[in-house]
Design a protein around this motif. Structure first.
Motif, PDB file in Angstrom:
ATOM      1  N   ALA A  60       0.838  -1.202   0.000  1.00 25.94           N
ATOM      2  CA  ALA A  60       0.000   0.000   0.000  1.00 25.94           C
ATOM      3  C   ALA A  60       0.871   1.249   0.000  1.00 25.94           C
ATOM      4  CB  ALA A  60      -0.927  -0.014   1.209  1.00 25.94           C
ATOM      5  N   ARG A  61       0.261   2.384  -0.262  1.00 24.65           N
ATOM      6  CA  ARG A  61       1.020   3.629  -0.434  1.00 24.65           C
ATOM      7  C   ARG A  61       1.603   4.162   0.865  1.00 24.65           C
ATOM      8  NH1 ARG A  61      -2.343   8.115   0.601  1.00 24.65           N
ATOM      9  NH2 ARG A  61      -4.527   7.582   0.935  1.00 24.65           N
ATOM     10  N   GLY A  62       1.034   3.760   2.009  1.00 19.56           N
ATOM     11  CA  GLY A  62       1.544   4.256   3.281  1.00 19.56           C
ATOM     12  C   GLY A  62       1.411   5.763   3.398  1.00 19.56           C
ATOM     13  N   THR A  63       2.380   6.397   4.035  1.00 18.77           N
ATOM     14  CA  THR A  63       2.336   7.849   4.244  1.00 18.77           C
ATOM     15  C   THR A  63       3.214   8.614   3.263  1.00 18.77           C
ATOM     16  OG1 THR A  63       4.115   7.659   5.885  1.00 18.77           O
ATOM     17  CG2 THR A  63       1.844   7.570   6.701  1.00 18.77           C
ATOM     18  N   ALA A  64       4.023   7.905   2.519  1.00 21.14           N
ATOM     19  CA  ALA A  64       5.035   8.580   1.695  1.00 21.14           C
ATOM     20  C   ALA A  64       4.608   8.772   0.239  1.00 21.14           C
ATOM     21  CB  ALA A  64       6.341   7.794   1.744  1.00 21.14           C
ATOM     22  N   PHE A  65       3.538   8.093  -0.189  1.00 11.22           N
ATOM     23  CA  PHE A  65       3.158   8.123  -1.600  1.00 11.22           C
ATOM     24  C   PHE A  65       1.681   8.474  -1.735  1.00 11.22           C
ATOM     25  CE2 PHE A  65       6.892   5.521  -1.473  1.00 11.22           C
ATOM     26  CZ  PHE A  65       7.515   5.656  -2.707  1.00 11.22           C
ATOM     27  N   THR A  66       1.341   9.129  -2.818  1.00 10.60           N
ATOM     28  CA  THR A  66      -0.063   9.230  -3.201  1.00 10.60           C
ATOM     29  C   THR A  66      -0.424   7.960  -3.970  1.00 10.60           C
ATOM     30  OG1 THR A  66       0.386  10.260  -5.341  1.00 10.60           O
ATOM     31  CG2 THR A  66       0.147  11.724  -3.418  1.00 10.60           C
ATOM     32  N   GLU A  67      -1.705   7.770  -4.180  1.00  7.71           N
ATOM     33  CA  GLU A  67      -2.135   6.592  -4.942  1.00  7.71           C
ATOM     34  C   GLU A  67      -1.552   6.610  -6.344  1.00  7.71           C
ATOM     35  OE1 GLU A  67      -6.424   5.575  -6.478  1.00  7.71           O
ATOM     36  OE2 GLU A  67      -6.292   4.990  -4.366  1.00  7.71           O
ATOM     37  N   GLN A  68      -1.549   7.792  -6.968  1.00  9.27           N
ATOM     38  CA  GLN A  68      -1.021   7.906  -8.331  1.00  9.27           C
ATOM     39  C   GLN A  68       0.483   7.618  -8.360  1.00  9.27           C
ATOM     40  OE1 GLN A  68      -3.046  10.174  -6.853  1.00  9.27           O
ATOM     41  NE2 GLN A  68      -4.881   9.477  -7.983  1.00  9.27           N
ATOM     42  N   GLU A  69       1.212   8.118  -7.361  1.00 11.22           N
ATOM     43  CA  GLU A  69       2.660   7.868  -7.303  1.00 11.22           C
ATOM     44  C   GLU A  69       2.944   6.386  -7.120  1.00 11.22           C
ATOM     45  OE1 GLU A  69       4.085  12.137  -5.337  1.00 11.22           O
ATOM     46  OE2 GLU A  69       3.599  10.426  -4.051  1.00 11.22           O
ATOM     47  N   LEU A  70       2.125   5.727  -6.292  1.00  5.68           N
ATOM     48  CA  LEU A  70       2.301   4.286  -6.083  1.00  5.68           C
ATOM     49  C   LEU A  70       2.124   3.524  -7.387  1.00  5.68           C
ATOM     50  CD1 LEU A  70       2.577   1.834  -4.075  1.00  5.68           C
ATOM     51  CD2 LEU A  70       0.078   1.845  -3.985  1.00  5.68           C
ATOM     52  N   LEU A  71       1.052   3.842  -8.111  1.00  3.68           N
ATOM     53  CA  LEU A  71       0.762   3.118  -9.340  1.00  3.68           C
ATOM     54  C   LEU A  71       1.808   3.382 -10.417  1.00  3.68           C
ATOM     55  CD1 LEU A  71      -3.133   3.465  -9.515  1.00  3.68           C
ATOM     56  CD2 LEU A  71      -1.763   1.564  -8.639  1.00  3.68           C
ATOM     57  N   LYS A  72       2.428   4.559 -10.381  1.00  3.70           N
ATOM     58  CA  LYS A  72       3.495   4.842 -11.344  1.00  3.70           C
ATOM     59  C   LYS A  72       4.712   3.945 -11.113  1.00  3.70           C
ATOM     60  CE  LYS A  72       2.489   9.702 -12.376  1.00  3.70           C
ATOM     61  NZ  LYS A  72       2.957  11.102 -12.209  1.00  3.70           N
ATOM     62  N   ARG A  73       4.897   3.522  -9.872  1.00  2.55           N
ATOM     63  CA  ARG A  73       6.059   2.685  -9.539  1.00  2.55           C
ATOM     64  C   ARG A  73       5.725   1.200  -9.510  1.00  2.55           C
ATOM     65  NH1 ARG A  73       9.832   6.095  -7.090  1.00  2.55           N
ATOM     66  NH2 ARG A  73      11.327   4.508  -7.763  1.00  2.55           N
ATOM     67  N   GLN A  74       4.497   0.846  -9.929  1.00  5.19           N
ATOM     68  CA  GLN A  74       4.065  -0.529  -9.734  1.00  5.19           C
ATOM     69  C   GLN A  74       4.934  -1.550 -10.476  1.00  5.19           C
ATOM     70  OE1 GLN A  74       0.077  -1.331 -10.999  1.00  5.19           O
ATOM     71  NE2 GLN A  74       0.382  -0.674 -13.111  1.00  5.19           N
ATOM     72  N   ASP A  75       5.391  -1.223 -11.668  1.00  7.73           N
ATOM     73  CA  ASP A  75       6.215  -2.184 -12.409  1.00  7.73           C
ATOM     74  C   ASP A  75       7.521  -2.470 -11.665  1.00  7.73           C
ATOM     75  OD1 ASP A  75       4.296  -2.346 -14.356  1.00  7.73           O
ATOM     76  OD2 ASP A  75       5.307  -1.000 -15.760  1.00  7.73           O
ATOM     77  N   GLU A  76       8.106  -1.445 -11.065  1.00 10.39           N
ATOM     78  CA  GLU A  76       9.331  -1.634 -10.288  1.00 10.39           C
ATOM     79  C   GLU A  76       9.056  -2.481  -9.042  1.00 10.39           C
ATOM     80  OE1 GLU A  76      11.599   2.239  -9.848  1.00 10.39           O
ATOM     81  OE2 GLU A  76       9.736   2.948 -10.764  1.00 10.39           O
ATOM     82  N   ILE A  77       7.918  -2.217  -8.405  1.00  7.70           N
ATOM     83  CA  ILE A  77       7.574  -2.969  -7.191  1.00  7.70           C
ATOM     84  C   ILE A  77       7.271  -4.417  -7.536  1.00  7.70           C
ATOM     85  CG2 ILE A  77       5.869  -3.168  -5.330  1.00  7.70           C
ATOM     86  CD1 ILE A  77       5.692  -0.059  -5.435  1.00  7.70           C
ATOM     87  N   TYR A  78       6.499  -4.630  -8.611  1.00  8.08           N
ATOM     88  CA  TYR A  78       6.234  -6.006  -9.049  1.00  8.08           C
ATOM     89  C   TYR A  78       7.544  -6.748  -9.306  1.00  8.08           C
ATOM     90  CZ  TYR A  78       1.165  -5.605  -9.857  1.00  8.08           C
ATOM     91  OH  TYR A  78      -0.185  -5.482  -9.707  1.00  8.08           O
TER      92      TYR A  78
END
Length: 471
Positions: A392-410
């Protein structure tokens, strides 16, 4: 005559949806995929499904089969080309027969899982497939994705609960395979080929499923734990002391239950003191065929051993059915609470239980180093090695920022899973979410054989294109 005119003639105009009336069929449960379609068809019988498929084959119209539309990988959502037909199986919802002597039931693909469970209970039997979406998911979708759920440890996945299938092939022929036989060694196992294929090889329209005797008694407990290592040791004690009677063993991170309590104030944590905010929890269930006294004695013995060995901070054993349901409700509310907080990056992975704790520790650390401030939402079916390692995005990311990094996280998480000899999909399937990941993690010979099977059974490529197999 146009394709849609012919379709209306075959299944009735009121069951061919276009425009706004088909909107609910075009978006997946998570809201991650929204497609468009030529139309939505709602046939009512296997014969009508076959007619629709033959018409689609004639006109080269792609088909996207859909059950309860509760999938998590976009496998039942069309693309944006507006060329595909969504084929909803919701009207194929009959329970055709129940055979208590053979312990089997024949159900159509559109039957809601909860209704199938109730039909089994009405005949003093158990159908053990159980998952959070059971009030809306359908048997056809369960089989198409080889669904797992909370009792795989004892009864196996959807594949293990199925004896036979009725399938409409990509050519519009009907495969009549509903024999309720536990032994049929007459060639290739076509049943297992279609189960888990996510509608890419054919459309499951009915199934013969296994039934079991209703347990005489059940015991449920929630344990507060300090570490995953403790949970794994408790699992070993439970397997040794309860054997096949152990039907469920769920692992839950503490922040998951805190999120449930925040989103649903009517739910209550059954602990007081430090255990109320433990780092980890385990939810255990035993099913017994002898008596409640026998079940309780065995259950308390195992939990007592765990307490004596300091593996457990505290334990609550349900005293009533209502208390047991409340404990399970906490667990089953986690995905809904997670959704309330916004979109997250979900990982449905499986690993050998022996490496589970090492995987979690190393992957947690790597994620925080690469993406400081992200929050892990970790829970799953520890008993069968299936972990929902969500981010989840926690406190450091917005939802949009999280989804932009999803490929790296996957990539980070799945590379870790692969390093520990695990699988990137345990029970949710591949759909369109993970299909391009398969070449990175799947054995190349296996992938080549899958493509050959697809070509042989669906030479026109009209069955759920863009799902499971990579481009």
């Amino acid at each position: 005559m146009t394709f849609l005119n012919e379709l209306e003639q075959r299944i009735g105009q009121q069951h061919v949806l276009t425009g706004q009336s088909m909107q609910q069929y075009l978006e997946d449960w998570r809201g991650r995929y929204i497609g468009t379609a030529l139309a939505v068809a709602r046939p009512a019988t296997t014969q009508e499904v076959a007619q629709v498929v033959r018409l689609c084959a004639e006109h080269r119209v792609p088909i996207v089969p859909q059950g309860g539309n509760t999938g998590l990988c976009g496998g039942a959502t069309p693309d944006n080309s507006a060329t595909a037909l969504v084929l909803s199986l919701e009207r194929l919802n009959k329970i055709r027969s129940v055979d208590t002597e053979n312990d089997t039931m024949v159900v159509e693909a559109g039957c809601i899982l909860q209704n199938v469970q109730q039909a089994a209970r009405d005949h003093q039997r158990l159908f053990p497939l159980s998952l959070a979406a059971e009030g809306s998911c359908t048997i056809g979708g369960n089989l198409a994705t080889n669904a797992g759920g909370t009792q795989v440890l004892r009864y196996g996945n959807a594949r293990d609960l199925t004896l036979g299938l009725e399938v409409v092939t990509a050519q519009g022929e009907i495969l009549h395979g509903l024999l309720g036989l536990r032994k049929d060694n007459t060639g290739y196992d076509l049943r297992n080929l279609f189960i888990g294929s996510e509608g890419t090889l054919g459309i499951i329209t009915a199934a013969t499923i296994k039934l079991y005797p209703q347990p005489v008694a059940a015991c449920t407990a929630l344990l507060a734990l300090n570490t995953i290592e403790d949970a794994i040791q408790v699992l070993a004690l439970a397997r040794q002391g309860l054997a096949a009677s152990l039907t469920g063993f769920e692992l839950i991170a503490g922040n998951c239950l805190q999120a449930v309590l925040h989103c649903y104030p009517d739910q209550r944590m059954p602990f007081q003191g430090p255990a109320e905010k433990a780092a980890w929890y385990a939810l255990l269930e035993l099913s017994d065929s002898e008596s409640l006294e026998h079940a309780r004695e065995r259950f308390e013995s195992v939990i007592g051993q765990a307490l004596e060995q300091d593996l457990v901070q505290d334990a609550v054993i349900a005293e009533t059915i209502a208390q047991s349901k409340a404990l399970w409700h906490l667990r089953e509310s986690i995905p809904l609470a997670e959704k309330t907080y916004g979109k997250s990056i979900k990982h449905d992975v499986s690993l050998p239980v022996s490496v589970m704790s090492q995987f979690v520790h190393e992957t947690d650390k790597a994620l925080q180093e690469a993406f400081p401030g992200l929050e892990n939402v970790t829970f799953g079916h520890l008993g069968d090695g299936n972990l929902h390692y969500n981010v989840a995005r926690g406190t450091a990311f917005t939802e949009q920022e999280l989804l932009k990094r999803q490929d790296e996280i996957y990539a980070l998480v799945h590379d870790s899973v692969h390093r520990f000899n695990g699988s990137i999909s345990a029970e949710h399937g591949v759909g369109q979410l993970k299909r391009q990941l398969l070449p990175r993690y799947k054995d190349p010979v296996s992938l080549a054989l899958m493509k050959q099977i697809k070509t042989a059974l669906d030479p026109l490529g009209i069955m759920n294109p863009g799902k499971v197999l990579p481009d």
